[in-house]
Design an enzyme around this catalytic site. Sequence first.
Site, PDB file in Angstrom:
ATOM      1  N   ASP A  34       0.833  -1.208   0.000  1.00  0.00           N
ATOM      2  CA  ASP A  34       0.000   0.000   0.000  1.00  0.00           C
ATOM      3  C   ASP A  34       0.865   1.254   0.000  1.00  0.00           C
ATOM      4  O   ASP A  34       1.789   1.384   0.818  1.00  0.00           O
ATOM      5  CB  ASP A  34      -0.897   0.021   1.248  1.00  0.00           C
ATOM      6  CG  ASP A  34      -1.953  -1.067   1.206  1.00  0.00           C
ATOM      7  OD1 ASP A  34      -2.156  -1.668   0.134  1.00  0.00           O
ATOM      8  OD2 ASP A  34      -2.576  -1.314   2.263  1.00  0.00           O
TER       9      ASP A  34
ATOM     10  N   ALA B 120      -4.137 -10.410   2.789  1.00  0.00           N
ATOM     11  CA  ALA B 120      -3.046 -10.338   3.767  1.00  0.00           C
ATOM     12  C   ALA B 120      -3.499  -9.613   5.036  1.00  0.00           C
ATOM     13  O   ALA B 120      -3.169 -10.031   6.157  1.00  0.00           O
ATOM     14  CB  ALA B 120      -1.850  -9.622   3.143  1.00  0.00           C
ATOM     15  N   ASN B 121      -4.262  -8.538   4.872  1.00  0.00           N
ATOM     16  CA  ASN B 121      -4.738  -7.803   6.048  1.00  0.00           C
ATOM     17  C   ASN B 121      -5.609  -8.688   6.929  1.00  0.00           C
ATOM     18  O   ASN B 121      -5.503  -8.678   8.164  1.00  0.00           O
ATOM     19  CB  ASN B 121      -5.565  -6.580   5.621  1.00  0.00           C
ATOM     20  CG  ASN B 121      -4.745  -5.549   4.868  1.00  0.00           C
ATOM     21  OD1 ASN B 121      -3.521  -5.572   4.909  1.00  0.00           O
ATOM     22  ND2 ASN B 121      -5.416  -4.643   4.178  1.00  0.00           N
TER      23      ASN B 121
ATOM     24  N   GLU C 101      -9.857 -10.072  -4.756  1.00  0.00           N
ATOM     25  CA  GLU C 101      -8.719  -9.469  -5.462  1.00  0.00           C
ATOM     26  C   GLU C 101      -7.888 -10.543  -6.168  1.00  0.00           C
ATOM     27  O   GLU C 101      -6.762 -10.286  -6.584  1.00  0.00           O
ATOM     28  CB  GLU C 101      -7.861  -8.664  -4.479  1.00  0.00           C
ATOM     29  CG  GLU C 101      -8.566  -7.385  -4.019  1.00  0.00           C
ATOM     30  CD  GLU C 101      -7.757  -6.545  -3.066  1.00  0.00           C
ATOM     31  OE1 GLU C 101      -7.961  -5.331  -3.047  1.00  0.00           O
ATOM     32  OE2 GLU C 101      -6.919  -7.101  -2.308  1.00  0.00           O
TER      33      GLU C 101
ATOM     34  N   THR D 288     -21.841  -5.098   6.628  1.00  0.00           N
ATOM     35  CA  THR D 288     -21.158  -4.167   7.525  1.00  0.00           C
ATOM     36  C   THR D 288     -21.565  -2.743   7.138  1.00  0.00           C
ATOM     37  O   THR D 288     -21.632  -2.403   5.961  1.00  0.00           O
ATOM     38  CB  THR D 288     -19.628  -4.347   7.478  1.00  0.00           C
ATOM     39  OG1 THR D 288     -19.170  -4.164   6.128  1.00  0.00           O
ATOM     40  CG2 THR D 288     -19.219  -5.735   7.951  1.00  0.00           C
TER      41      THR D 288
ATOM     42  N   GLY E 147     -22.666  -0.122  12.508  1.00  0.00           N
ATOM     43  CA  GLY E 147     -22.427  -1.485  12.985  1.00  0.00           C
ATOM     44  C   GLY E 147     -22.586  -2.518  11.896  1.00  0.00           C
ATOM     45  O   GLY E 147     -22.101  -2.336  10.778  1.00  0.00           O
TER      46      GLY E 147
ATOM     47  N   ASP F  62      -7.880   7.052  10.080  1.00  0.00           N
ATOM     48  CA  ASP F  62      -7.725   6.411   8.768  1.00  0.00           C
ATOM     49  C   ASP F  62      -8.524   5.102   8.789  1.00  0.00           C
ATOM     50  O   ASP F  62      -8.170   4.171   9.513  1.00  0.00           O
ATOM     51  CB  ASP F  62      -6.231   6.147   8.503  1.00  0.00           C
ATOM     52  CG  ASP F  62      -5.981   5.398   7.202  1.00  0.00           C
ATOM     53  OD1 ASP F  62      -6.942   5.200   6.423  1.00  0.00           O
ATOM     54  OD2 ASP F  62      -4.818   5.002   6.969  1.00  0.00           O
TER      55      ASP F  62
ATOM     56  N   GLY G  55     -12.459  -2.750   7.313  1.00  0.00           N
ATOM     57  CA  GLY G  55     -13.263  -3.899   6.891  1.00  0.00           C
ATOM     58  C   GLY G  55     -12.474  -5.196   7.014  1.00  0.00           C
ATOM     59  O   GLY G  55     -13.007  -6.235   7.408  1.00  0.00           O
ATOM     60  N   ASP G  56     -11.190  -5.133   6.691  1.00  0.00           N
ATOM     61  CA  ASP G  56     -10.339  -6.327   6.801  1.00  0.00           C
ATOM     62  C   ASP G  56     -10.129  -6.711   8.263  1.00  0.00           C
ATOM     63  O   ASP G  56     -10.090  -7.900   8.605  1.00  0.00           O
ATOM     64  CB  ASP G  56      -8.988  -6.080   6.123  1.00  0.00           C
ATOM     65  CG  ASP G  56      -9.143  -5.755   4.653  1.00  0.00           C
ATOM     66  OD1 ASP G  56     -10.108  -6.258   4.033  1.00  0.00           O
ATOM     67  OD2 ASP G  56      -8.313  -4.998   4.123  1.00  0.00           O
TER      68      ASP G  56
HETATM   69  O1  RIB Z   1      -9.028  -3.065   2.371  1.00  0.00           O
HETATM   70  C1  RIB Z   1      -7.869  -2.308   2.294  1.00  0.00           C
HETATM   71  C2  RIB Z   1      -6.932  -2.915   1.280  1.00  0.00           C
HETATM   72  O2  RIB Z   1      -7.535  -2.812   0.007  1.00  0.00           O
HETATM   73  C3  RIB Z   1      -5.597  -2.230   1.143  1.00  0.00           C
HETATM   74  O3  RIB Z   1      -4.620  -2.807   1.974  1.00  0.00           O
HETATM   75  C4  RIB Z   1      -5.294  -2.350  -0.336  1.00  0.00           C
HETATM   76  O4  RIB Z   1      -4.141  -3.090  -0.621  1.00  0.00           O
HETATM   77  C5  RIB Z   1      -6.531  -2.963  -0.965  1.00  0.00           C
HETATM   78  O5  RIB Z   1      -6.393  -4.315  -1.171  1.00  0.00           O
END
Ligand code: RIB
Length: 319
Positions: free
Chosen positions: A16, A45-46, A143, A223, A228, A249, A254-255
């Site tokens: 990012d 990954a998140n 993705e 969501t 909520g 930020d 969401g992740d």
């Molecule tokens: O949800 C946030 C993510 O969306 C970011 O980390 C970016 O890489 C996109 O995948």
Amino acid sequence: MPRVPRIAVVGSANVDLTTFTDRFPRPGETIFGREFHLGFGGKGANQAVAARLCGAEVSMIARLGDDLFGPATVQNFRSFGIDATHVHITPSVSSGVAPIFVDTAGQNRILVIKGANDRLLPADIDAASDVLASADFIVLQLEIPLDTVYYTLRFARERNVRTILNPAPGQPLDAREIANADYLIPNETEAEAITGIALEGLEGARACAAHLIGRGQPRVIVTLGANGALLATADGMRHIPAFPVDAFDSTGAGDAFIGSLACFLASGFDESEAISRANLYAALSTLSAGTQKSFVTLEKFEAEWEGKRRGRSVAVVRD
Ligand code: RIB
């Protein structure tokens, strides 16, 4: 926590490039931004990092490019204790990257260049079948190629492994294929993209959720940010309120929700408590910059949760 859950994430890994700016340039205009952050991201990954920080054993199934970001991302997974056996570098392709712009209200705009994420194929799922078949939950997003998502959902259904599909970024999907997901968890724009129904507020979420349940989705969680989350099943709907925070930020919130929810559900918490916990985990992530870097440890989370349980106001004020 009742037991250590096992989570497998089939999904994206990006780097990012986040710019904080007071306004956006007009065509042909150059302006100064306020701040810049480089960090590891990607929805998959998140979510893996969030689940890991919440106490799960996590395996990541992903593809990276053969550039500077590839090996660094593998190292990042290892630094969290995430199993990266099935994270592979793809020759002659760039890693996924995401230029992100965050405004003064903490709201983000994200552009994703998928790169190697687009090379994660059903053969990679077969290669990781042992890890996937023994997971408590498999977590997916959009993705990576849709064929791989659908293949993984069928793979999991045949083996009775529970799945969470976070349909992000939003796009029209094959209703029959996604009905294989135990939990479908869209945000408002993603719910609109899947159903074609314009969604405004809680009532709109109820309409979208009813539509999805009606066409065979077993469980839906919409969501709703500051409102909520709405849980819908064939037995009815339940609204689980958010924790208010003063967001700096919101990127990756969401992740944070999805990854922590996978861990809380697999740990044995009932659905309402798991969702409420995930609401708080996501809220806490908005208090600082970045995605993975803003996710809190289990210890910090439990302290905040305990404060909430005792009726103290938590350190958060808006979601
Ligand atoms: O949800 C946030 C993510 O969306 C970011 O980390 C970016 O890489 C996109 O995948």
